[in-house]
Design an enzyme around this catalytic site. Sequence first.
Site, PDB file in Angstrom:
ATOM      1  N   ASP A   1       0.862  -1.186   0.000  1.00 23.80           N
ATOM      2  CA  ASP A   1       0.000   0.000   0.000  1.00 23.80           C
ATOM      3  C   ASP A   1       0.900   1.238   0.000  1.00 23.80           C
ATOM      4  O   ASP A   1       1.380   1.661  -1.047  1.00 23.80           O
ATOM      5  CB  ASP A   1      -0.917  -0.107   1.218  1.00 23.80           C
ATOM      6  CG  ASP A   1      -1.950   1.004   1.289  1.00 23.80           C
ATOM      7  OD1 ASP A   1      -2.262   1.603   0.261  1.00 23.80           O
ATOM      8  OD2 ASP A   1      -2.445   1.269   2.407  1.00 23.80           O
TER       9      ASP A   1
ATOM     10  N   ARG B   1     -11.710 -12.349   5.194  1.00 24.88           N
ATOM     11  CA  ARG B   1     -10.508 -13.010   4.661  1.00 24.88           C
ATOM     12  C   ARG B   1     -10.863 -14.238   3.829  1.00 24.88           C
ATOM     13  O   ARG B   1     -10.107 -14.639   2.941  1.00 24.88           O
ATOM     14  CB  ARG B   1      -9.586 -13.465   5.806  1.00 24.88           C
ATOM     15  CG  ARG B   1      -8.945 -12.334   6.593  1.00 24.88           C
ATOM     16  CD  ARG B   1      -7.843 -12.913   7.486  1.00 24.88           C
ATOM     17  NE  ARG B   1      -7.440 -12.010   8.551  1.00 24.88           N
ATOM     18  CZ  ARG B   1      -6.541 -11.034   8.416  1.00 24.88           C
ATOM     19  NH1 ARG B   1      -5.978 -10.816   7.252  1.00 24.88           N
ATOM     20  NH2 ARG B   1      -6.217 -10.270   9.449  1.00 24.88           N
TER      21      ARG B   1
ATOM     22  N   ASP C   1      -8.388  -8.459   5.030  1.00 21.56           N
ATOM     23  CA  ASP C   1      -9.500  -8.288   5.970  1.00 21.56           C
ATOM     24  C   ASP C   1      -9.880  -6.835   6.157  1.00 21.56           C
ATOM     25  O   ASP C   1      -9.137  -5.912   5.801  1.00 21.56           O
ATOM     26  CB  ASP C   1      -9.095  -8.830   7.343  1.00 21.56           C
ATOM     27  CG  ASP C   1      -8.103  -7.894   8.063  1.00 21.56           C
ATOM     28  OD1 ASP C   1      -7.090  -7.510   7.435  1.00 21.56           O
ATOM     29  OD2 ASP C   1      -8.368  -7.514   9.217  1.00 21.56           O
TER      30      ASP C   1
ATOM     31  N   PHE D   1     -10.398   0.584  -0.529  1.00 21.85           N
ATOM     32  CA  PHE D   1     -10.139  -0.439   0.482  1.00 21.85           C
ATOM     33  C   PHE D   1     -10.705  -1.767   0.008  1.00 21.85           C
ATOM     34  O   PHE D   1     -11.885  -1.882  -0.264  1.00 21.85           O
ATOM     35  CB  PHE D   1     -10.727  -0.050   1.840  1.00 21.85           C
ATOM     36  CG  PHE D   1     -10.140  -0.877   2.937  1.00 21.85           C
ATOM     37  CD1 PHE D   1      -8.921  -0.536   3.485  1.00 21.85           C
ATOM     38  CD2 PHE D   1     -10.775  -2.034   3.376  1.00 21.85           C
ATOM     39  CE1 PHE D   1      -8.340  -1.328   4.470  1.00 21.85           C
ATOM     40  CE2 PHE D   1     -10.201  -2.820   4.361  1.00 21.85           C
ATOM     41  CZ  PHE D   1      -8.981  -2.465   4.908  1.00 21.85           C
TER      42      PHE D   1
HETATM   43  P1  IMP Z   1       1.638  -0.455   3.843  1.00 16.84           P
HETATM   44  O1  IMP Z   1       0.889   0.833   3.822  1.00 16.84           O
HETATM   45  O2  IMP Z   1       2.245  -0.768   2.491  1.00 16.84           O
HETATM   46  O3  IMP Z   1       2.635  -0.483   4.949  1.00 16.84           O
HETATM   47  O4  IMP Z   1       0.556  -1.599   4.095  1.00 16.84           O
HETATM   48  C1  IMP Z   1       0.525  -2.359   5.249  1.00 16.84           C
HETATM   49  C2  IMP Z   1      -0.520  -3.450   5.212  1.00 16.84           C
HETATM   50  O5  IMP Z   1      -1.821  -2.863   5.306  1.00 16.84           O
HETATM   51  C3  IMP Z   1      -0.614  -4.329   3.968  1.00 16.84           C
HETATM   52  O6  IMP Z   1       0.338  -5.353   3.941  1.00 16.84           O
HETATM   53  C4  IMP Z   1      -2.003  -4.900   4.134  1.00 16.84           C
HETATM   54  O7  IMP Z   1      -1.966  -6.023   4.996  1.00 16.84           O
HETATM   55  C5  IMP Z   1      -2.762  -3.760   4.789  1.00 16.84           C
HETATM   56  N1  IMP Z   1      -3.614  -3.086   3.772  1.00 16.84           N
HETATM   57  C6  IMP Z   1      -3.307  -2.043   2.984  1.00 16.84           C
HETATM   58  N2  IMP Z   1      -4.330  -1.718   2.167  1.00 16.84           N
HETATM   59  C7  IMP Z   1      -5.316  -2.626   2.432  1.00 16.84           C
HETATM   60  C8  IMP Z   1      -6.644  -2.841   1.885  1.00 16.84           C
HETATM   61  O8  IMP Z   1      -7.131  -2.169   0.969  1.00 16.84           O
HETATM   62  N3  IMP Z   1      -7.338  -3.878   2.435  1.00 16.84           N
HETATM   63  C9  IMP Z   1      -6.838  -4.673   3.430  1.00 16.84           C
HETATM   64  N4  IMP Z   1      -5.615  -4.501   3.948  1.00 16.84           N
HETATM   65  C10 IMP Z   1      -4.856  -3.494   3.457  1.00 16.84           C
END
Ligand code: IMP
Length: 177
Positions: free
Chosen positions: A101, A163, A157, A150
Amino acid sequence: MHKDIEKVLVTEAQLHDRVKELGRRITTDYAGKSLLLVGVLKGAAVFMSDLMREIELDVETDYLVVSSYGLHTEAGELTFSKDVSVDIAGRDVLIVEDMIDTGTTMHRLLEVLAERQPNSLAVASLLSKPARREKEVETRYIGFEVPNEFVVGYGLDFAEKYRNLPYVGVLHPECYR
Ligand code: IMP
Ligand code: MG
């Protein structure tokens, strides 16, 4: 379709085909090597279990759990609720993740694991939201790029729900308000 899902972004058939293709690429790229797959729980559990069965090599599997609490603040640090149970020094390690993300989690995870001196270190992420990226993350294998919405299902989840959906879909906004 589940009543809380507004639209399906990636169907079960698309997931199946893409995971098969990634498995084929990984099989080619790691031929002759002893691959260690490291799944990031809990989100990558479904992707990991499908992906490993599409890799026609001897693979070892392991899992870690990272808590990203405070990660998006100045003092934020990555904490392992569960670390891998093997020494990754000298190993060919492929991290299996559900989603890149902002990139903050994976950026830091790569730094931490690189310090342990694996022979190689790469990332396979089922999904990526490029529009949200704050930290550069080199992701060798990406399943699908998704828009800035999202998403849940196929391991991902919202508040520990959804999930088990066999597809990736966008949640109705009223479900997370
Ligand atoms: P980061 O912002 O790349 O550090 O994302 C961290 C974690 O947030 C990811 O590995 C996912 O597990 C979770 N995440 C980010 N976006 C979503 C989404 O749209 N749905 C569900 N989980 C998310
Ligand atoms: Mg994750």
